[in-house]
Design a protein around this motif. Structure first.
Motif, PDB file in Angstrom:
ATOM      1  N   PHE A 160     -29.919 -94.051  23.826  1.00  0.00           N
ATOM      2  CA  PHE A 160     -30.973 -94.577  22.966  1.00  0.00           C
ATOM      3  C   PHE A 160     -31.139 -93.792  21.659  1.00  0.00           C
ATOM      4  O   PHE A 160     -32.051 -94.054  20.901  1.00  0.00           O
ATOM      5  N   LEU A 161     -30.289 -92.800  21.434  1.00  0.00           N
ATOM      6  CA  LEU A 161     -30.325 -92.108  20.142  1.00  0.00           C
ATOM      7  C   LEU A 161     -29.067 -92.477  19.358  1.00  0.00           C
ATOM      8  O   LEU A 161     -27.980 -92.589  19.930  1.00  0.00           O
ATOM      9  N   ASN A 162     -29.240 -92.651  18.069  1.00  0.00           N
ATOM     10  CA  ASN A 162     -28.113 -92.995  17.207  1.00  0.00           C
ATOM     11  C   ASN A 162     -27.149 -91.805  17.115  1.00  0.00           C
ATOM     12  O   ASN A 162     -27.536 -90.733  16.641  1.00  0.00           O
ATOM     13  N   PRO A 163     -25.907 -91.993  17.567  1.00  0.00           N
ATOM     14  CA  PRO A 163     -24.998 -90.845  17.651  1.00  0.00           C
ATOM     15  C   PRO A 163     -24.582 -90.254  16.300  1.00  0.00           C
ATOM     16  O   PRO A 163     -24.150 -89.105  16.260  1.00  0.00           O
ATOM     17  N   VAL A 164     -24.674 -91.030  15.223  1.00  0.00           N
ATOM     18  CA  VAL A 164     -24.184 -90.486  13.955  1.00  0.00           C
ATOM     19  C   VAL A 164     -25.312 -90.130  12.993  1.00  0.00           C
ATOM     20  O   VAL A 164     -25.099 -90.012  11.795  1.00  0.00           O
ATOM     21  N   MET A 165     -26.527 -89.935  13.516  1.00  0.00           N
ATOM     22  CA  MET A 165     -27.641 -89.572  12.641  1.00  0.00           C
ATOM     23  C   MET A 165     -28.279 -88.315  13.204  1.00  0.00           C
ATOM     24  O   MET A 165     -28.430 -88.159  14.417  1.00  0.00           O
ATOM     25  N   ASP A 173     -33.725 -86.699  11.238  1.00  0.00           N
ATOM     26  CA  ASP A 173     -33.828 -87.907  10.417  1.00  0.00           C
ATOM     27  C   ASP A 173     -34.280 -89.098  11.244  1.00  0.00           C
ATOM     28  O   ASP A 173     -34.980 -89.985  10.761  1.00  0.00           O
ATOM     29  N   GLN A 174     -33.836 -89.112  12.500  1.00  0.00           N
ATOM     30  CA  GLN A 174     -34.245 -90.232  13.351  1.00  0.00           C
ATOM     31  C   GLN A 174     -35.743 -90.197  13.626  1.00  0.00           C
ATOM     32  O   GLN A 174     -36.387 -91.240  13.739  1.00  0.00           O
ATOM     33  N   ILE A 175     -36.289 -88.981  13.732  1.00  0.00           N
ATOM     34  CA  ILE A 175     -37.739 -88.875  13.947  1.00  0.00           C
ATOM     35  C   ILE A 175     -38.465 -89.199  12.644  1.00  0.00           C
ATOM     36  O   ILE A 175     -39.489 -89.888  12.631  1.00  0.00           O
ATOM     37  N   HIS A 230     -25.283 -85.582  20.284  1.00  0.00           N
ATOM     38  CA  HIS A 230     -24.320 -85.090  21.271  1.00  0.00           C
ATOM     39  C   HIS A 230     -24.326 -83.580  21.408  1.00  0.00           C
ATOM     40  O   HIS A 230     -23.724 -83.037  22.313  1.00  0.00           O
ATOM     41  N   GLU A 236     -37.750 -91.108  10.248  1.00  0.00           N
ATOM     42  CA  GLU A 236     -37.637 -92.468   9.747  1.00  0.00           C
ATOM     43  C   GLU A 236     -38.939 -93.269   9.841  1.00  0.00           C
ATOM     44  O   GLU A 236     -39.378 -93.888   8.864  1.00  0.00           O
ATOM     45  N   TYR A 281     -26.895 -83.265  15.725  1.00  0.00           N
ATOM     46  CA  TYR A 281     -26.635 -84.622  16.190  1.00  0.00           C
ATOM     47  C   TYR A 281     -26.905 -84.701  17.693  1.00  0.00           C
ATOM     48  O   TYR A 281     -26.800 -83.682  18.390  1.00  0.00           O
TER      49      TYR A 281
END
Lengths: 322, 295, 329, 324
Positions: free
Chosen positions: D106-111, D115-117, D157, D119, D155
């Motif tokens: 559920f997390l974008n692997p390339v961001m 930044d995901q938080i 991973h 957004e 990231y």
């Protein structure tokens, strides 16, 4: 050593031996072919004394192992033999033609990346009628053989409508300079580049649509939507960024296809690149040139793959660290 | 599944209608597959009945006045040597299909063998095989086929063999990937745990589960083979004694200004064959990908 | 009859090489199973508890020679399993069977139930096809798939999760194994169906008590408690505690066991909200780079200096085994 | 505790349209959530509990559709079912946050996780990128992540499972929503990590005064943190009650069976029961009470007629003819 440099070095180690393999394969093919290999390495020429001289130079009267060493060292020195028919070294003939081919390939690649990625993403995000139309068109686009497409385009735009030239790269008889030269080349480039780009746009659209669709089914898209950010951002920032990874990979795989496409397209439009050279050499049975084009073409594709692979490592943070 | 439904499908299976039942579902779900299937079917029929719907022998010269545009007796026109284009196009379909299917049979045989060995045994053998496969995948297959035919002689057999041996790497790669992933699935381990031998695990447990994934790619590979043959023909590398759509386009190239029909009809038919196979293969891939189907 | 235990596991290790250097061989190893010892008598039942990455499944597969061991010895019925050739192991397979976690995945989707179970007889016996189908029907009845005729010609995807697991169990007991290992036998099933499978496993256990030994692998201590007498707690490939299961739950010795027990959710709000809690910290470290000394020390609330130095040995404390300096001297 | 409602669901019905037929995943569910309350929705796979959660968020896949019902969000009492896509987007993240099951996918692997938080904060509060990033780091600190600034620039991973789940939680609470929906938030985690994440979640909703809808199959974690429990079976609510009383005195035969079906460390093995049969196929659910084919007490009326959800006392409602 930074992981990226380490990564690049690893890729170099992977790719460079391939060039050697190509040369070995060529040598083996020539040796395995029925009849006297001299004719393949020298060309079907009538001049006895020339053939004899070449046989000695290539060591064809010596054991296989020596021939192999001579062949490899010749190729690595850029000596691909001599085209008797054209009275020029093969390497020189080919190298002269590479820029024209690259111009065609890169133009088509640039246009198709730009158009294909946008159209493919829209098709995937929109679904419905727009998608069905676009994806059907893209299947048709990749199915039409480019040499035939080129012929039809030539008949319609050059023969019937007469708005573009019948072929060549520059207008014969004019010694254009600077901007005028550039515009003249552009004018001649339009039809062949269009032919090649149509196929490649269709290809890029298809790949992009597929991988954006795939990306849109992933769980992280749900997370992005749950944040309440606009859908356009979900599609372009989250889905497309992930989808680009397979797009880049397939573009890499496709460089070989594109080069072959260029060779065939050049033949239609008499574009003075490797393709026209290949076409003429096949007709004249000028085998040294045919072999040379195979070797140089393979090297170009291998290098393109190397570049794409490194690019791939830069886009995807997961790859580098593996 | 409710009991009635289960009983119904069960019944179908018993009477051997399972395949029909399944394909009827495929048709309903995937219009693209249907379209491709119909096109390919028509193409195959045309190839089969070519002798009955043409009225000249193939490749025979001077059956008409050279460069005659399409007329009733010569629906696609007459070429530079007075050959009937319509006749040669129909026989050309045959050639394309024969090349496509035989070349893919060769590449499937090589590809599956290499993929299976690499995928099942792993280790150094796998590394070596896959390194070779990767190289073979990158080297422009068309140029390699061209070189092979050019120096071994331009006859029909050589063309098929050359196309076959340059196009195995894709199959090998897929087969290996399938094997690797199926090998990890617990039912293979379970088979090992009850004491099945390696040979039986490969042929009874893994291969039947790996083949379905290969089928659509084999269809697309037929396509590639047909295009390679046509491309070679277009460059003049063809057997002059066999009608070939690509070779017809090669001839047409010299007379583009004078005789548009010489290029138009062979290319159109070639495109239709390839479109049909592409639709078919694509529809199959989409059908087999449960994640895309769900949406 | 000898008095030796049915299964003896001695110093078993399984290291997986990781990462690949640019040239040459890799130097790093994942010690998935590191020096495990235990023995099991006929009628014994042992649970192996641990979180993901503890090596419990690897251990089971090494014991069954589904993975090749790095070192150690395993004796089943006094036969040295690790010294056998692949062919000899295959012949011995009926004696040691495994039930896998995901019943759907562990059944070949392209085979009918009767072939999946019948296969076992085909490989290891030379009874006739008629007899095989009789045996298969018999087995299906034994595992509660009645009437069996209804299931013979079905494919795995036509069964429910619980029914599939019953098929797997039928396959495993088909040739009267001596050792039966169940790896997370219910975790892939619907909650309301889990009870049925636990019951079935217990039934089978009761029935074959005099000839069989059981190993159940799970992250769920409660499940192990309902099936097994003894338990072995694993952490990063090592055994940290072994004793009777009741004792581990009542009074866990090793701090990791304590943490594990106290973090199990209890479906009873009164107990759940009033029980003593061990403060939980950190996560299982990577097996590639395990901490020095006791693997558990970075998360341990009672950590001492020497825990950081050297791995504590497995010692006996009132008939139980524990690997912790809190109990030495 | 404030007694006002924050969300009210009435007669909500969601169907999936599949090649096999219509799956009645959520079928006439009525439910409310009070301000500051933690409510659990418990059911097995296929009970419709996750579909219910995704319906509230209007994050259903393309082949699913809300067929009927209302979802009122208070205090304005806006009906989420009838909002336009754009209006709904403003509710998501801002007023209702969601935590998902699997931190791996559920997390974008390339961001980068920071930044995901950031957004959602940028979009809902109009913060600049730098401000939003700083806010993201603060959030991670609040979630007891050591070296938060460093973690934010990594990231997914590169993080452990528990760490990733905390990032998912940070995303969900980044805009201080009033309601948090958690869909099996700890199922993919190890037991010890699960306990830690649960503890964190409990503390967080208390501190921020959020309401929680916890969707799970695990009666254990419900007992730890929820005030009220809703039991779902085959797309319908079969029992709702206050946690203590429901566990002590379950009324619906399914609830009883479910509580017995799970082995626990406090029960002896002979007590482990189980429910006969299998969960029904929702394309063709049984007539009458959907539980009747598996119910030990089923009688003729159960097959014929569907029992309504009836309030048996203050804090309990049961859908069973035995109770009527």
């Amino acid at each position: 050593m930074s992981p990226l440099i380490f990564f690049i070095i690893r890729r170099l180690i992977q790719y460079v031996p391939m060039i050697l393999v190509v040369i070995i394969v060529t040598f083996l093919l020539v040796r395995l072919a029925p009849g006297d290999p001299t004719y393949i390495l020298v060309g079907e020429v009538g001049d006895e004394s020339f053939v004899k001289a070449m046989r000695e130079r290539l060591g064809l009267d010596r054991p296989l192992y020596d021939q192999f060493v001579i062949y490899i060292s010749n190729v690595f020195r850029g000596d691909l033999g001599y085209s008797y028919l054209r009275s020029e070294p093969v390497a020189k003939l080919i190298v002269e033609r590479i820029p024209a081919t690259l111009l065609l390939v890169l133009t088509a690649m640039f246009i198709s990346a730009l158009v294909g990625i946008i159209v493919g993403t829209i098709a995937a995000a929109r679904r419905g009628v727009a998608d069905l139309t676009l994806s059907t068109l893209s299947i048709i686009g990749i199915s039409i053989p480019y040499f035939w497409l080129g012929q039809i385009i030539l008949i319609v735009f050059a023969v019937w409508l007469g708005i573009f030239p019948l072929g060549g790269m520059v207008s014969v008889g004019y010694e254009y300079q600077g901007l005028e030269y550039f515009l003249d080349v552009l004018y001649h480039l339009t039809l062949p580049a269009m032919t090649l780009a149509i196929f490649n746009i269709a290809f890029t659209t298809k790949i992009t649509r597929g991988s954006v669709l795939e990306a849109l089914t992933q769980d992280y898209i749900v997370t992005a939507r749950a944040k309440g950010i606009p859908e356009s951002r979900v599609v372009f920032r989250h889905a497309l960024r992930n989808a680009l990874i397979p797009v880049v990979t397939y573009t890499g795989f496709n460089t070989g296809v594109l080069l072959v496409g260029a060779i065939l397209t050049e033949t239609v439009f008499a574009w003075p690149g490797m393709g026209s050279l290949l076409y003429d050499s096949i007709r004249l049975r000028d085998y040294p040139v045919v072999l040379g084009i195979f070797i140089y073409g393979s090297i170009i594709v291998i290098l393109a793959n190397l570049i794409v692979d490194v690019l791939y490592g830069i886009i995807d943070p997961r790859i580098r660290l593996r | 599944m409710n009991n009635q439904g289960a009983a119904y499908t069960y019944h179908l299976k018993n009477v051997g209608l399972q395949l029909l039942y399944k394909s009827s579902k495929v048709f309903k779900v995937n219009p693209r597959f249907t379209a491709g299937f119909i096109i390919v079917l028509i193409v195959i029929i045309l190839a089969l009945v070519a002798p009955f719907i043409t009225w000249y022998p193939p490749l025979k010269t001077l059956v008409g006045k050279p460069f005659t545009p399409p007329v009733a007796l010569h629906p696609f026109g007459v070429d530079d040597l007075g050959r009937d284009i319509y006749t040669n196009v129909l026989y050309g379909i045959r050639t394309s299909l024969i090349v496509g299917v035989s070349a893919v049979t060769i590449s499937l045989a090589i590809g599956i063998l290499i993929g299976v060995i690499a995928g099942y045994y792993g280790g150094l053998l796998e590394d070596a095989l896959m390194r070779i496969t990767d190289m073979a995948l990158i080297i422009p297959q068309f140029l390699l086929a061209l070189v092979i035919v050019a120096i071994f002689g331009q006859n029909f057999q050589n063309i098929i063999i050359a196309i076959g041996i340059v196009s195995w790497p894709g199959i090998a790669r897929m087969m290996r990937a399938e094997f690797l992933s199926i090998k990890e699935r617990p039912f293979v381990e379970a088979a090992k745990a009850v004491g099945l031998s390696d040979v039986k695990i490969i042929f009874e447990e893994i291969l039947p589960n790996a083949i379905p994934a290969i089928i659509p790619y084999a269809v697309l590979q037929v396509n590639t083979a047909i295009l390679v043959e046509a491309g070679l023909g277009f460059l003049g590398i063809a057997d002059p004694n066999v009608p070939s759509l690509g070779l017809m386009l090669n001839t047409a190239q010299q007379y583009l200004v004078r005789a548009w029909f010489m290029a138009f009809f062979p290319g159109l038919v070639l495109s239709i064959i390839v479109i049909g196979l592409n639709l078919l293969g694509d529809g199959l891939i989409e059908h087999l990908n449960p994640r895309l189907r769900k949406r | 009859m000898g008095t030796y235990p049915l299964l003896r596991v001695e110093n078993v290790k399984k290291y997986f090489p990781v990462g690949r250097a640019l040239f040459g061989k890799s130097k790093q190893y994942v010690k998935a199973v590191d020096d495990v010892n235990f023995s099991l008598d006929v009628g014994g039942s042992l649970g192996i508890v641990g979180e993901s990455g503890s090596g419990k499944t690897t251990l089971a597969k090494v014991i069954l020679r589904l993975f090749e061991p790095t070192s150690g010895k395993v004796y089943l019925d006094n036969i040295d399993l690790f010294s056998l050739s692949n062919k000899e192991v295959r012949r011995l397979r009926p004696k040691m069977q495994m039930i896998f976690q995901d019943p759907m995945a562990s059944l070949n989707p392209r085979k009918k139930i009767k072939h999946i179970i019948g296969q076992v007889f085909k490989i290891h016996t030379d009874i006739s096809d008629v007899e095989i189908s009789e045996r298969v029907i018999d087995l299906l009845e034994k595992v509660g798939l009645t009437p069996p005729e209804l299931f013979l010609d079905r494919y795995p995807h036509e069964l429910s999760g619980g029914q599939r697991q019953r098929v797997c169990i039928a396959r495993a007991i088909a040739l009267n194994p001596k050792l039966l290992i169940a790896d997370e036998p219910v975790s892939a099933l619907d909650v309301s169906v889990r009870g049925q499978i636990v019951k079935l496993l217990l039934e089978i256990y009761e029935k074959y008590k005099n000839e069989i030994a059981y190993i159940v692998i799970s992250h769920d201590i409660a499940l192990i408690k309902s099936i097994c007498k003894d338990a072995l707690v694993m952490y990063l490939g090592k055994v940290v505690e072994k004793s009777e299961i009741g004792k581990i739950i009542e009074e866990p010795l090793h701090p990791y066991s304590q943490m594990l027990i106290s973090s199990i959710p209890v479906p009873d709000p009164e107990i759940a909200r009033n029980r003593k809690r061990i403060p939980i910290s950190g996560e299982i470290p990577s097996l590639i780079n395990p901490p020095k000394g006791c693997y558990f020390h970075p998360r341990c609330p009672y950590v001492m200096d020497r825990c950081r130095e050297k791995m504590p040995p497995l010692i006996e404390v009132d008939n139980r085994l524990v690997s912790c300096y809190l109990y030495s001297e | 505790m404030n007694d006002s409602k924050i969300l009210e669901i009435s007669n909500l019905t969601t169907y999936y349209y599949t090649s096999r037929g219509i799956v009645r995943a959520v079928d006439g569910v009525t439910l409310y959530v009070k301000r500051g309350e933690s409510i659990a929705i418990v059911g097995e796979s296929g009970s419709g509990k996750s579909t219910l959660a995704f319906t509230i968020m209007r994050l259903l896949p393309d082949n699913a559709q809300i067929v009927n019902g209302n979802i009122w969000l208070y205090p304005e009492k806006i009906d989420l079912v009838r909002l336009s896509n754009d209006e709904m987007r403003k509710v998501r993240g801002r007023r209702i946050g969601m935590i998902f099951q699997d931190p791996m996918t559920f997390l974008n692997p390339v961001m980068k996780v920071g930044d995901q938080i950031a957004e959602a904060i940028m979009y809902h509060h109009g913060y600049t990128k730098t401000e939003a990033r700083r806010k993201a780091v603060e959030l991670l600190e609040k979630l007891r992540i050591p070296d938060a600034a460093n973690v934010a620039s990594r990231y997914p991973h590169q993080l452990s499972g528990g760490m990733k789940q905390r990032v998912i939680i940070a995303i969900a609470v980044s805009c201080n929503p009033e309601l948090l929906i958690a869909d099996e938030p700890t199922t993919a985690l190890d037991v010890t990590v699960q306990a830690e994440v649960l503890e964190l979640l409990r503390r967080l909703i208390q501190e921020l005064g959020m309401s929680l809808i916890l969707v799970t199959h695990d009666l254990g974690i419900v007992a730890e943190i929820c005030n009220r429990v809703t039991i779902m079976y085959a797309g319908k609510i079969v029992e709702i009650g206050e946690t203590y009383s429901l566990y002590r005195n379950p009324k619906h035969p399914y609830t009883i069976g479910l509580l017995n079906a799970v082995p626990t460390i406090h029960k002896s093995s002979s007590e482990v029961g189980g429910i006969k049969g299998n969960p029904p196929d929702l394309v063709n659910p049984p007539t009458g009470c959907r539980f009747n084919p598996r119910c030990p007490y089923a009688f003729e009326r159960c097959i014929r007629e569907e029992p309504p959800l009836i309030e048996v006392n203050n804090d309990r409602a049961v859908a069973c003819w035995l109770v009527v």
